[in-house]
Design a protein around this motif. Structure first.
Motif, PDB file in Angstrom:
ATOM      1  N   LYS A 245       2.217  36.070  24.971  1.00 27.22           N
ATOM      2  CA  LYS A 245       1.257  35.526  24.404  1.00 27.22           C
ATOM      3  C   LYS A 245      -0.396  36.044  24.901  1.00 27.22           C
ATOM      4  O   LYS A 245      -1.077  36.556  24.291  1.00 27.22           O
ATOM      5  CB  LYS A 245       1.177  33.989  24.569  1.00 27.22           C
ATOM      6  CG  LYS A 245      -0.428  33.194  23.837  1.00 27.22           C
ATOM      7  CD  LYS A 245      -0.503  31.839  24.175  1.00 27.22           C
ATOM      8  CE  LYS A 245      -0.830  31.608  25.714  1.00 27.22           C
ATOM      9  NZ  LYS A 245      -1.190  30.192  25.840  1.00 27.22           N
ATOM     10  N   LEU A 246      -0.310  36.201  26.452  1.00 29.57           N
ATOM     11  CA  LEU A 246      -1.352  36.663  27.078  1.00 29.57           C
ATOM     12  C   LEU A 246      -1.339  38.199  26.744  1.00 29.57           C
ATOM     13  O   LEU A 246      -2.432  38.784  26.860  1.00 29.57           O
ATOM     14  CB  LEU A 246      -1.402  36.275  28.695  1.00 29.57           C
ATOM     15  CG  LEU A 246      -1.421  34.850  28.839  1.00 29.57           C
ATOM     16  CD1 LEU A 246      -1.430  35.008  30.646  1.00 29.57           C
ATOM     17  CD2 LEU A 246      -2.688  34.543  28.281  1.00 29.57           C
ATOM     18  N   ARG A 249      -3.220  38.540  23.596  1.00 32.37           N
ATOM     19  CA  ARG A 249      -4.432  38.260  23.947  1.00 32.37           C
ATOM     20  C   ARG A 249      -5.322  39.350  24.568  1.00 32.37           C
ATOM     21  O   ARG A 249      -6.437  39.678  24.085  1.00 32.37           O
ATOM     22  CB  ARG A 249      -4.714  36.854  24.638  1.00 32.37           C
ATOM     23  CG  ARG A 249      -6.092  36.651  24.909  1.00 32.37           C
ATOM     24  CD  ARG A 249      -6.283  35.188  25.616  1.00 32.37           C
ATOM     25  NE  ARG A 249      -5.811  33.800  24.777  1.00 32.37           N
ATOM     26  CZ  ARG A 249      -5.279  32.954  25.382  1.00 32.37           C
ATOM     27  NH1 ARG A 249      -5.494  32.763  26.697  1.00 32.37           N
ATOM     28  NH2 ARG A 249      -4.892  31.986  24.851  1.00 32.37           N
ATOM     29  N   SER A 250      -4.665  40.128  25.369  1.00 38.69           N
ATOM     30  CA  SER A 250      -5.300  41.262  26.061  1.00 38.69           C
ATOM     31  C   SER A 250      -5.649  42.417  24.889  1.00 38.69           C
ATOM     32  O   SER A 250      -6.714  42.854  24.986  1.00 38.69           O
ATOM     33  CB  SER A 250      -4.378  41.870  26.984  1.00 38.69           C
ATOM     34  OG  SER A 250      -4.117  41.169  28.168  1.00 38.69           O
ATOM     35  N   ARG A 252      -6.212  41.941  21.692  1.00 40.72           N
ATOM     36  CA  ARG A 252      -7.373  41.229  20.932  1.00 40.72           C
ATOM     37  C   ARG A 252      -8.821  41.623  21.858  1.00 40.72           C
ATOM     38  O   ARG A 252      -9.866  41.969  21.279  1.00 40.72           O
ATOM     39  CB  ARG A 252      -7.255  39.965  20.560  1.00 40.72           C
ATOM     40  CG  ARG A 252      -5.811  39.963  19.509  1.00 40.72           C
ATOM     41  CD  ARG A 252      -6.169  38.409  18.671  1.00 40.72           C
ATOM     42  NE  ARG A 252      -6.249  37.410  19.559  1.00 40.72           N
ATOM     43  CZ  ARG A 252      -5.369  36.617  20.295  1.00 40.72           C
ATOM     44  NH1 ARG A 252      -4.110  37.065  20.214  1.00 40.72           N
ATOM     45  NH2 ARG A 252      -5.599  35.477  21.087  1.00 40.72           N
TER      46      ARG A 252
END
Length: 311
Positions: A245-246, A249-250, A252
């Protein structure tokens, strides 16, 4: 016939003066209300909390600026409290490493009674200022550190003792409570007393008082990290991508910050071993990963400063 000891009598009299312990006769029949009505009551009570916090924004901002200045010199942010207040401090501290890529030693939460007190009450721990002093001594608290004592009542010996000890060691001190004229605020350089009024359940300070403390702790940690260059605009550019998930996010965040396409974002993150901030710098400044790392080091981690210094 029962008797009350002088100590217990004094404590009872002291508690009766606290706003957070006050009894509200208008809610004496709350247990007889329909569930939806109780939910409306709680929601109405909760809406008053942000307004109470807003009254203390100048004091909160002054404390944050002072804390950020010390952290920029290598100091730490340390929360100290008992019960709900201690748990909120531990929670806020534990969320800083994944959010801002801080070392776990940079933001620390101390709870009276130690880590086990996070889930199980440790009898008597909150009544010991000496325990707080011992916990802080174990961390080697010094002049570059900031210690935030957190206590809804503002009189919890552990929180007050933590602030007094920290101040004796030259540390910056903040006292966060929900009652006026509290010993905690008096002991600290920066006193923040967010008075939210009596609770729906008398004395249950995990409710409005806990919400107020969480809001203020959110401000302290988040804005301090913004001041330290942990963000770029409203993007968490020091994010630690420890799971899928992270990692998504990175990708994005790099795309938002640079406007680059998917392939360029992936290439930048691969070159910087997944680190968001240098990946952004490689794209915006058109430099390689090694240069990006050097520029960020010279700029003390501030991305905007590194961009200004880029060739």
């Amino acid at each position: 016939m029962t008797s009350t000891s002088p100590v217990h009598g004094d404590l009872r009299a002291e508690l009766e003066t606290l706003t957070t312990e006050a009894f509200r006769p208008d809610l004496a029949d709350v247990d007889r209300l329909p569930t939806l009505d109780i939910a409306h009551l709680m929601n109405s009570e909760d809406r008053s909390v942000p307004g109470a916090v807003a009254q203390h924004l100048p004091a909160i901002a002054a404390a944050i600026d002072a804390a950020a200045e010390r952290m920029a010199r290598g100091g730490r942010l340390i929360y100290a409290g008992a019960g709900t207040a201690g748990r909120l401090g531990v929670l806020d501290a534990s969320e800083c490493p994944p959010t801002f890529n801080t070392d776990p030693s940079q933001v620390v939460g101390l709870i009276a009674g130690g880590p086990s007190a996070f889930v199980n009450a440790v009898e008597g721990a909150e009544d010991s200022g000496e325990l707080a002093a011992s916990d802080l001594a174990g961390l080697g608290v010094g002049a570059d550190d900031t210690v935030v004592g957190v206590s809804a009542s503002g009189r919890t010996p552990y929180a007050v003792g933590a602030v007094r000890y920290a101040r004796s060691r030259g540390a910056l001190t903040v006292g966060l409570s929900c009652n006026e004229n509290s010993p905690l605020a008096a002991a600290a350089e920066h006193g923040v007393e967010v008075v939210v009024g009596p609770e729906l359940l008398s004395g249950s300070t995990r409710l409005k008082a806990g919400t107020a403390q969480k809001l203020v702790l959110n401000m302290i940690s988040t804005i301090t990290m913004i001041r330290l260059g942990k963000t770029y605009g409203n993007l968490m550019v020091d994010l630690r991508a420890s799971n899928e998930k992270l990692r998504a996010r990175s990708r994005r965040i790099v795309a938002y910050a640079t406007g680059a396409g998917e392939e360029e974002v992936e290439a930048a993150l691969k070159a910087t071993e997944g680190e968001v901030k240098p990946a952004i710098l490689t794209i915006l400044a058109e430099v390689d990963a090694v240069t990006a790392s050097r520029l960020l080091t010279e700029a003390q981690g501030h991305l905007r400063a590194a961009l200004r210094a880029a060739p």
